[in-house]
Design a protein around this motif. Structure first.
Motif, PDB file in Angstrom:
ATOM      1  N   ILE A  44       0.853  -1.189   0.000  1.00 20.49           N
ATOM      2  CA  ILE A  44       0.000   0.000   0.000  1.00 20.49           C
ATOM      3  C   ILE A  44       0.889   1.239   0.000  1.00 20.49           C
ATOM      4  N   THR A  45       0.896   1.968  -1.109  1.00 22.62           N
ATOM      5  CA  THR A  45       1.823   3.090  -1.231  1.00 22.62           C
ATOM      6  C   THR A  45       1.316   4.327  -0.491  1.00 22.62           C
ATOM      7  N   PHE A  46       2.259   5.092   0.015  1.00 18.29           N
ATOM      8  CA  PHE A  46       1.900   6.315   0.736  1.00 18.29           C
ATOM      9  C   PHE A  46       1.604   7.485  -0.191  1.00 18.29           C
ATOM     10  N   THR A  47       1.414   7.208  -1.481  1.00 18.07           N
ATOM     11  CA  THR A  47       0.859   8.207  -2.391  1.00 18.07           C
ATOM     12  C   THR A  47      -0.672   8.195  -2.311  1.00 18.07           C
ATOM     13  N   ILE A  48      -1.224   7.174  -1.671  1.00 16.23           N
ATOM     14  CA  ILE A  48      -2.680   7.059  -1.490  1.00 16.23           C
ATOM     15  C   ILE A  48      -3.110   7.947  -0.320  1.00 16.23           C
ATOM     16  N   PRO A  49      -4.163   8.739  -0.474  1.00 17.23           N
ATOM     17  CA  PRO A  49      -4.678   9.512   0.663  1.00 17.23           C
ATOM     18  C   PRO A  49      -5.056   8.576   1.814  1.00 17.23           C
ATOM     19  N   GLU A  50      -4.695   8.963   3.045  1.00 17.09           N
ATOM     20  CA  GLU A  50      -5.004   8.169   4.241  1.00 17.09           C
ATOM     21  C   GLU A  50      -4.437   6.751   4.134  1.00 17.09           C
ATOM     22  N   ALA A  51      -3.228   6.653   3.634  1.00 20.65           N
ATOM     23  CA  ALA A  51      -2.620   5.327   3.406  1.00 20.65           C
ATOM     24  C   ALA A  51      -2.578   4.476   4.669  1.00 20.65           C
ATOM     25  N   GLU A  52      -2.261   5.107   5.827  1.00 19.57           N
ATOM     26  CA  GLU A  52      -2.188   4.311   7.053  1.00 19.57           C
ATOM     27  C   GLU A  52      -3.545   3.736   7.439  1.00 19.57           C
ATOM     28  N   GLU A  53      -4.627   4.450   7.095  1.00 18.80           N
ATOM     29  CA  GLU A  53      -5.972   3.926   7.367  1.00 18.80           C
ATOM     30  C   GLU A  53      -6.292   2.759   6.439  1.00 18.80           C
ATOM     31  N   VAL A  54      -5.802   2.837   5.211  1.00 18.02           N
ATOM     32  CA  VAL A  54      -5.980   1.724   4.278  1.00 18.02           C
ATOM     33  C   VAL A  54      -5.288   0.475   4.833  1.00 18.02           C
ATOM     34  N   ILE A  55      -4.063   0.663   5.320  1.00 16.78           N
ATOM     35  CA  ILE A  55      -3.313  -0.458   5.894  1.00 16.78           C
ATOM     36  C   ILE A  55      -4.064  -1.053   7.077  1.00 16.78           C
ATOM     37  N   LYS A  56      -4.539  -0.201   7.979  1.00 14.87           N
ATOM     38  CA  LYS A  56      -5.270  -0.677   9.163  1.00 14.87           C
ATOM     39  C   LYS A  56      -6.478  -1.512   8.763  1.00 14.87           C
ATOM     40  N   GLU A  57      -7.264  -1.002   7.818  1.00 12.13           N
ATOM     41  CA  GLU A  57      -8.479  -1.712   7.405  1.00 12.13           C
ATOM     42  C   GLU A  57      -8.160  -3.063   6.773  1.00 12.13           C
ATOM     43  N   LEU A  69      -0.282 -10.669   2.995  1.00 10.28           N
ATOM     44  CA  LEU A  69       0.661  -9.715   3.569  1.00 10.28           C
ATOM     45  C   LEU A  69       0.257  -8.304   3.189  1.00 10.28           C
ATOM     46  N   VAL A  70       0.246  -7.411   4.152  1.00 10.75           N
ATOM     47  CA  VAL A  70      -0.074  -6.011   3.890  1.00 10.75           C
ATOM     48  C   VAL A  70       1.137  -5.164   4.268  1.00 10.75           C
ATOM     49  N   GLY A  71       1.821  -4.659   3.263  1.00 10.87           N
ATOM     50  CA  GLY A  71       2.993  -3.833   3.505  1.00 10.87           C
ATOM     51  C   GLY A  71       2.745  -2.398   3.116  1.00 10.87           C
ATOM     52  N   ALA A  72       3.730  -1.551   3.342  1.00  8.28           N
ATOM     53  CA  ALA A  72       3.647  -0.135   2.994  1.00  8.28           C
ATOM     54  C   ALA A  72       4.706   0.196   1.963  1.00  8.28           C
ATOM     55  N   GLY A  73       4.338   0.979   0.946  1.00 12.05           N
ATOM     56  CA  GLY A  73       5.275   1.362  -0.089  1.00 12.05           C
ATOM     57  C   GLY A  73       5.433   2.864  -0.210  1.00 12.05           C
ATOM     58  N   ASP A  77      10.803   8.053   4.567  1.00 15.96           N
ATOM     59  CA  ASP A  77      11.578   8.375   5.771  1.00 15.96           C
ATOM     60  C   ASP A  77      11.132   7.499   6.931  1.00 15.96           C
ATOM     61  N   ALA A  78      11.887   7.582   8.036  1.00 16.50           N
ATOM     62  CA  ALA A  78      11.618   6.749   9.206  1.00 16.50           C
ATOM     63  C   ALA A  78      10.304   7.112   9.883  1.00 16.50           C
ATOM     64  N   THR A  79       9.929   8.385   9.826  1.00 11.38           N
ATOM     65  CA  THR A  79       8.665   8.814  10.448  1.00 11.38           C
ATOM     66  C   THR A  79       7.487   8.117   9.785  1.00 11.38           C
ATOM     67  N   THR A  80       7.499   8.097   8.458  1.00  8.21           N
ATOM     68  CA  THR A  80       6.427   7.424   7.718  1.00  8.21           C
ATOM     69  C   THR A  80       6.466   5.917   7.963  1.00  8.21           C
ATOM     70  N   ALA A  81       7.679   5.367   8.041  1.00 13.30           N
ATOM     71  CA  ALA A  81       7.820   3.930   8.311  1.00 13.30           C
ATOM     72  C   ALA A  81       7.187   3.573   9.650  1.00 13.30           C
ATOM     73  N   GLY A  88       0.152  -1.498  11.341  1.00 14.72           N
ATOM     74  CA  GLY A  88       0.116  -2.950  11.168  1.00 14.72           C
ATOM     75  C   GLY A  88       0.841  -3.474   9.949  1.00 14.72           C
ATOM     76  N   ALA A  89       1.607  -2.625   9.248  1.00 16.10           N
ATOM     77  CA  ALA A  89       2.302  -3.058   8.029  1.00 16.10           C
ATOM     78  C   ALA A  89       3.265  -4.204   8.309  1.00 16.10           C
ATOM     79  N   ASP A  90       3.229  -5.212   7.446  1.00 19.06           N
ATOM     80  CA  ASP A  90       4.113  -6.373   7.587  1.00 19.06           C
ATOM     81  C   ASP A  90       5.522  -6.083   7.091  1.00 19.06           C
ATOM     82  N   PHE A  91       5.652  -5.178   6.128  1.00 26.72           N
ATOM     83  CA  PHE A  91       6.960  -4.842   5.577  1.00 26.72           C
ATOM     84  C   PHE A  91       6.932  -3.407   5.058  1.00 26.72           C
ATOM     85  N   ILE A  92       8.130  -2.845   4.865  1.00 24.94           N
ATOM     86  CA  ILE A  92       8.273  -1.461   4.426  1.00 24.94           C
ATOM     87  C   ILE A  92       9.083  -1.435   3.138  1.00 24.94           C
ATOM     88  N   VAL A  93       8.572  -0.712   2.135  1.00 20.21           N
ATOM     89  CA  VAL A  93       9.259  -0.598   0.851  1.00 20.21           C
ATOM     90  C   VAL A  93       9.532   0.874   0.551  1.00 20.21           C
TER      91      VAL A  93
END
Length: 215
Positions: A44-57, A69-73, A77-81, A88-93
């Protein structure tokens, strides 16, 4: 160990869908369509609005499906990670290597997959605990680059992203890719609300992948 388990699940998934979208709703619908097609890796890329909410859902939706697996793309930076990990992201890209992000992911025992294009960048990433390299953009090199990188560093794990298609999937897998990332042509129908088409394309990818792997 949590990190080892996730890395094994990434390899088992084989294909990671790079999910983008114009809205939270589009991204969630596209993700469900992808999983319905048998593709179990979601970035789930952080170019999506409310990306962290998408990951949570999505994490909540698939908590009874450990194969998903639900990861973040597009984590820059570390703050976003940290936001992604707490969601709840399983991995960070990331599209590039960032030492602070690597250290944070190591602290939380979450795999970090940074984008690298040179042997020097790969060496730096491995030095800081990275286990899988995102070869990005893969289209710049082509499958033959994997054996070139593995000649001096045979232990590296590479996941090409950018330019991977149904037509060249076999070449990438046979070249030694531990997994691949796909996005553009897989997600294109979602922009016009054709989520059934997304499911169909995801299914085509997974059928082809299983044929290549002899599953």
């Amino acid at each position: 160990m949590k990190k080892v388990d996730i890395l094994q699940r990434v390899e088992a998934a084989g294909i990671i869908a790079v999910v983008r979208g114009e809205s939270k709703e589009e991204a969630i619908k596209a993700s469900h369509a992808i999983v319905k097609g048998g593709m179990h890796g979601l970035e789930i890329t952080f170019t999506i609005p409310e990306a962290e909410e998408v990951i949570k859902e999505l994490v909540t939706a698939y908590e009874q499906s450990p194969e998903v697996l639900v990861g973040a793309g597009t984590v820059l930076d570390a703050t976003t990670a940290r936001l992604a990990i707490l969601a709840g992201a399983d991995f960070i890209v990331s599209p590039f290597f960032n030492q602070e992000t690597a250290e944070l992911c190591n602290l939380y025992q979450v795999p970090y997959l940074p984008g690298c294009m040179t042997i020097t960048e790969i060496q730096q990433a491995y030095k800081h605990g990275v286990d899988i390299i995102k070869l990005f953009p893969g289209s710049v090199y082509g499958p033959q680059i994997i054996s070139a990188f593995k000649a001096p560093m045979p232990y590296i794990n590479i996941m090409p992203t950018g330019g991977v298609s149904l037509e060249n999937l076999e070449a990438w897998i046979n070249a030694g890719a531990v997994a691949v990332g796909v996005g553009g042509n897989l997600l294109a129908p979602a922009a016009t609300g054709e989520f059934e088409k997304v499911t169909e394309i995801a299914s085509q990818y997974m059928t082809r992948y299983q044929e290549i792997k002899g599953a």
